[in-house]
Write a protein that holds these residues in place. Structure first.
Motif, PDB file in Angstrom:
ATOM      1  N   LEU A 139      52.104  36.753  47.737  1.00 13.46           N
ATOM      2  CA  LEU A 139      51.776  37.619  46.610  1.00 13.46           C
ATOM      3  C   LEU A 139      50.355  37.359  46.151  1.00 13.46           C
ATOM      4  O   LEU A 139      49.591  38.299  45.871  1.00 13.46           O
ATOM      5  CB  LEU A 139      52.755  37.369  45.462  1.00 13.46           C
ATOM      6  CG  LEU A 139      52.448  38.084  44.138  1.00 13.46           C
ATOM      7  CD1 LEU A 139      52.548  39.594  44.312  1.00 13.46           C
ATOM      8  CD2 LEU A 139      53.386  37.612  43.031  1.00 13.46           C
ATOM      9  N   LEU A 143      47.154  40.044  46.169  1.00 11.59           N
ATOM     10  CA  LEU A 143      46.408  40.397  44.967  1.00 11.59           C
ATOM     11  C   LEU A 143      44.923  40.058  45.065  1.00 11.59           C
ATOM     12  O   LEU A 143      44.170  40.316  44.140  1.00 11.59           O
ATOM     13  CB  LEU A 143      47.008  39.672  43.751  1.00 11.59           C
ATOM     14  CG  LEU A 143      48.425  40.099  43.354  1.00 11.59           C
ATOM     15  CD1 LEU A 143      48.966  39.206  42.249  1.00 11.59           C
ATOM     16  CD2 LEU A 143      48.457  41.554  42.931  1.00 11.59           C
ATOM     17  N   GLY A 190      55.597  37.844  39.026  1.00  7.48           N
ATOM     18  CA  GLY A 190      55.181  39.079  38.381  1.00  7.48           C
ATOM     19  C   GLY A 190      55.964  39.381  37.115  1.00  7.48           C
ATOM     20  O   GLY A 190      55.386  39.764  36.089  1.00  7.48           O
ATOM     21  N   LYS A 193      55.164  36.965  34.165  1.00 15.72           N
ATOM     22  CA  LYS A 193      53.908  37.347  33.532  1.00 15.72           C
ATOM     23  C   LYS A 193      54.110  38.556  32.624  1.00 15.72           C
ATOM     24  O   LYS A 193      53.591  38.615  31.503  1.00 15.72           O
ATOM     25  CB  LYS A 193      52.858  37.653  34.599  1.00 15.72           C
ATOM     26  CG  LYS A 193      51.469  37.930  34.018  1.00 15.72           C
ATOM     27  CD  LYS A 193      50.451  38.052  35.131  1.00 15.72           C
ATOM     28  CE  LYS A 193      49.052  38.250  34.567  1.00 15.72           C
ATOM     29  NZ  LYS A 193      48.582  37.075  33.807  1.00 15.72           N
ATOM     30  N   ARG A 194      54.890  39.518  33.097  1.00 20.27           N
ATOM     31  CA  ARG A 194      55.166  40.715  32.308  1.00 20.27           C
ATOM     32  C   ARG A 194      55.913  40.373  31.016  1.00 20.27           C
ATOM     33  O   ARG A 194      55.540  40.837  29.921  1.00 20.27           O
ATOM     34  CB  ARG A 194      55.993  41.685  33.149  1.00 20.27           C
ATOM     35  CG  ARG A 194      56.454  42.945  32.446  1.00 20.27           C
ATOM     36  CD  ARG A 194      55.307  43.835  32.132  1.00 20.27           C
ATOM     37  NE  ARG A 194      55.747  45.148  31.686  1.00 20.27           N
ATOM     38  CZ  ARG A 194      55.012  45.967  30.979  1.00 20.27           C
ATOM     39  NH1 ARG A 194      53.771  45.617  30.649  1.00 20.27           N
ATOM     40  NH2 ARG A 194      55.456  47.138  30.608  1.00 20.27           N
ATOM     41  N   ASP A 261      45.789  34.741  36.174  1.00 24.57           N
ATOM     42  CA  ASP A 261      46.367  35.831  36.944  1.00 24.57           C
ATOM     43  C   ASP A 261      47.405  35.308  37.934  1.00 24.57           C
ATOM     44  O   ASP A 261      47.509  34.120  38.208  1.00 24.57           O
ATOM     45  CB  ASP A 261      45.280  36.652  37.657  1.00 24.57           C
ATOM     46  CG  ASP A 261      44.420  35.807  38.588  1.00 24.57           C
ATOM     47  OD1 ASP A 261      44.975  34.900  39.233  1.00 24.57           O
ATOM     48  OD2 ASP A 261      43.206  36.070  38.657  1.00 24.57           O
ATOM     49  N   ALA A 262      48.216  36.254  38.441  1.00 23.08           N
ATOM     50  CA  ALA A 262      49.318  35.881  39.325  1.00 23.08           C
ATOM     51  C   ALA A 262      48.804  35.269  40.620  1.00 23.08           C
ATOM     52  O   ALA A 262      49.468  34.423  41.223  1.00 23.08           O
ATOM     53  CB  ALA A 262      50.187  37.113  39.617  1.00 23.08           C
TER      54      ALA A 262
END
Length: 336
Positions: A139, A143, A190, A193-194, A261-262
């Motif tokens: 992932l 990104l 993901g 984080k959301r 960030d991810a």
């Protein structure tokens, strides 16, 4: 001012990011604290890794008395109860967007607990952690637009393929569960984080754990609930696993993911296999073969290489400018 009061009084964010996300950021991250958190991110993630691997080792010591599925249910059930008691989530105040994000994360919690605990029953802890890392690492590569990160992702993939190649003596069932856990782990990054952006405190985590527990605990009870009834002493390691493998790691993850960030987070997790191999050797007497050691080293090297190219930078769109508390709509009403 309490956390919930801070949430209620936080200024609204821009229209394209949603008021819940901007309120969460304004309430939870004071000015200047974000930069300190970014600098501390590697240490926080390392603490998460050590706690998670230690909890997994404790869980594995019970597998001669308890099915992995039952231990996964104890882990998630205790984590949900403790978090709910501390956070006391006001679920009636949640928006549909918040329910959707927390509910999806809860389903991932259930799936990840189930698959990873099945994997470590069949694989050494270091090997299972290596396979699981493939999800967030790929992932992170996806990104990134940098060729070096793509090369690092290919290096990590080569390490995992080395584990599963003929002659690697890795059970296919264990590898399959590990790959399933890798997919769950990528989704977890993901979604965590959301959820961290939609909630000002740990309400989202609490709701997600409750949803996951509602799904997994009945399955765990059917799998081996009688063992817990016969041996109530198993509740103690179950609680320890919940604290070490769920509560502390999930809280640290959500805190860190609010500010980095991810991609950076995914590669920070690269030390997981090395820590897992060390704890597996010391606590579980699980030595790695030469091939397994090389595979673990390749994945760890890939993660560190990738992280060296981008030191936890925050992404611009996630940090909208602060708005005045006197203008809850950011002055939009004056301009329209």
């Amino acid at each position: 001012m309490s956390t919930r009061e801070s949430w209620a009084r936080s200024p609204a964010g821009p229209a394209d990011t949603g008021t819940e996300e901007s309120a969460a950021r304004a309430a939870l991250v004071p000015e200047g604290a974000g930069d300190r958190l970014v600098r501390a991110a590697p240490l926080l993630v390392l603490l998460q890794i050590c706690s998670l691997q230690a909890g997994s080792a404790v869980a594995k010591t019970t597998y001669d008395r308890l099915e992995p599925t039952a231990m996964a249910g104890l882990r998630l059930g205790f984590a949900a109860l403790v978090t709910a008691a501390v956070v006391r989530p006001a679920v009636h105040r949640l928006s549909a967007r918040q329910w959707g994000a927390a509910g999806a994360l809860g389903l991932v919690f259930a799936a990840n607990n189930l698959t990873f605990f099945q994997a470590i029953e069949r694989l050494p802890l270091g090997v299972a952690s290596t396979v699981e890392l493939l999800g967030p690492l790929l992932l992170a590569v996806a990104l990134s637009r940098r060729p070096a990160h793509l090369a690092a992702g290919l290096l990590a993939l080569a390490g995992v393929l080395l584990l599963g190649a003929p002659g690697g003596h890795v059970p296919l069932a264990g590898l399959g569960f590990g790959l399933a856990a890798a997919g769950c782990r990528a989704a977890y990054v993901g979604l965590s984080k959301r959820v961290g952006r939609l909630f000002p405190d740990f309400t989202g985590l609490s709701v997600a754990l409750l949803v996951g527990a509602v799904v997994l605990v009945p399955v765990a009870a059917l799998a081996d609930g009688d063992a817990v009834v016969r041996r109530p002493g198993l509740l103690l390691p179950g609680l320890a696993v919940a604290l070490l493998s769920s509560l502390l790691p999930y809280a640290l993850d959500m805190t860190v993911l609010r500010r980095i960030d991810a991609r950076a987070f995914g590669v920070l997790l690269g030390l997981g296999p090395a820590v897992g191999a060390g704890i597996g050797f010391l606590a579980l007497h699980e030595p790695l073969s030469a091939r397994q050691a090389v595979a673990v080293a390749l994945v760890v090297a890939a993660a560190l290489w990738s992280f060296g190219g981008g030191h936890g930078r925050r992404t611009g769109p996630e940090e909208p400018p602060a708005r005045s508390l006197r203008e809850p709509d950011g002055g939009r009403s004056r301009r329209t």
